[in-house]
Design an enzyme around this catalytic site. Structure first.
Site, short mmCIF file in Angstrom:
data_model
loop_
_atom_site.label_atom_id
_atom_site.label_comp_id
_atom_site.label_asym_id
_atom_site.label_seq_id
_atom_site.Cartn_x
_atom_site.Cartn_y
_atom_site.Cartn_z
N TYR A 16 0.84 -1.19 0.00
CA TYR A 16 0.00 0.00 0.00
C TYR A 16 0.88 1.24 0.00
O TYR A 16 2.04 1.19 0.39
CB TYR A 16 -0.90 0.00 1.24
CG TYR A 16 -1.80 -1.20 1.29
CD1 TYR A 16 -3.06 -1.16 0.70
CD2 TYR A 16 -1.38 -2.38 1.89
CE1 TYR A 16 -3.88 -2.27 0.71
CE2 TYR A 16 -2.19 -3.51 1.90
CZ TYR A 16 -3.45 -3.45 1.32
OH TYR A 16 -4.25 -4.55 1.32
N CYS A 17 0.28 2.35 -0.44
CA CYS A 17 0.97 3.64 -0.47
C CYS A 17 1.70 3.89 0.84
O CYS A 17 1.09 3.72 1.89
CB CYS A 17 -0.04 4.76 -0.72
SG CYS A 17 0.60 6.40 -0.37
N PRO A 18 2.97 4.30 0.85
CA PRO A 18 3.80 4.62 -0.31
C PRO A 18 4.67 3.45 -0.78
O PRO A 18 5.63 3.68 -1.50
CB PRO A 18 4.67 5.75 0.22
CG PRO A 18 4.90 5.36 1.65
CD PRO A 18 3.66 4.64 2.11
N TYR B 80 1.41 -3.48 7.22
CA TYR B 80 1.87 -2.11 6.98
C TYR B 80 3.04 -1.80 7.90
O TYR B 80 2.99 -2.12 9.09
CB TYR B 80 0.73 -1.12 7.21
CG TYR B 80 0.92 0.15 6.45
CD1 TYR B 80 0.49 0.26 5.14
CD2 TYR B 80 1.57 1.24 7.02
CE1 TYR B 80 0.69 1.42 4.41
CE2 TYR B 80 1.78 2.39 6.30
CZ TYR B 80 1.34 2.48 5.01
OH TYR B 80 1.55 3.63 4.28
#
Lengths: 79, 140
Positions: A16-18, B80
């Site tokens: 996912y970004c970035p 993430y």
């Protein structure tokens, strides 16, 4: 369309970004000027982000295709 | 080649909902060739000590605490990176400097050797303003 020779493929699917932009910035340094990097990404921001990145960094986008949820971008290293 | 753009961020807050955008903006900008300056001060500074890094994730702002567990779970599912890992990656791909505020270090009794390895220098406001001149400055 003439066949483009891909020097390296970056699989940025699932990032996912970035992530996709950052990995693209790293990968472009691993090919020679004049060679082509293929980027595969699933982040919906990948297309506008990598276009903006290419404009900023002076690299050339040769082709962008959406296949299902995957964006495939061909980038020629110009500098 | 575009003009050499610059993004400078004053990292004042110490909660994860503020630190994440710092990491995202810094790494995105660095990858796109921006010069990036991060100035950690007050509650931001306590997160760039070696101990602060170990205590990640930082707490979430009280105003948003009901969203905290949901956000952290989603971030894990997405695999993430933590905000400081984004800063470290930013330093790999671009020109990124991480500064610690000298006055805040004195407030909290933090020494140079207590700071995380990705911190470049201990500086004051004059240095930060000099580095930030001519670019975009954010206060987060």
């Amino acid at each position: 369309m003439t066949e483009v020779k891909v020097a390296k493929t970056l699989d940025a699917r699932g990032l996912y970004c970035p992530g996709p932009v950052m990995e693209t910035a790293k990968a472009i340094k691993q090919i020679q000027v004049g060679e082509v990097l293929e980027v595969l990404a699933t982040d919906p921001a990948a297309k506008p982000d990598i276009e903006a990145w290419a404009r900023r960094t002076g690299q050339q986008i040769l082709d962008i295709q959406q296949q299902g949820g995957v964006t495939r971008i061909l980038i020629k290293r110009v500098k | 080649m575009g003009e050499n753009k610059k993004l400078s961020i004053i990292v004042f807050s110490g909660t994860i909902d503020k630190l994440m955008p710092v990491g995202i903006l810094a790494s995105g900008a660095a990858a796109a060739g921006y010069e990036v300056n991060l100035f950690f001060t007050f509650w931001g500074l306590t997160n760039i000590t070696k101990q602060g890094i170990q205590n990640q994730p930082a707490p979430i702002d009280k105003n948003y605490e009901k969203f905290g567990p949901m956000m952290m779970q989603k971030m894990q599912e997405m695999k993430y990176p933590m905000w400081y890992q984004l800063v470290e990656q930013a330093k790999e791909v671009g020109e990124v400097k991480v500064y610690a505020c000298s006055t805040t270090m004195e407030f909290f009794g933090i020494k140079r050797e207590d700071l995380a390895n990705f911190v470049d220098d201990v500086v004051g406001v004059a240095t930060f303003l000099d580095r930030a001149e001519g670019g975009t400055v954010l206060f987060i």
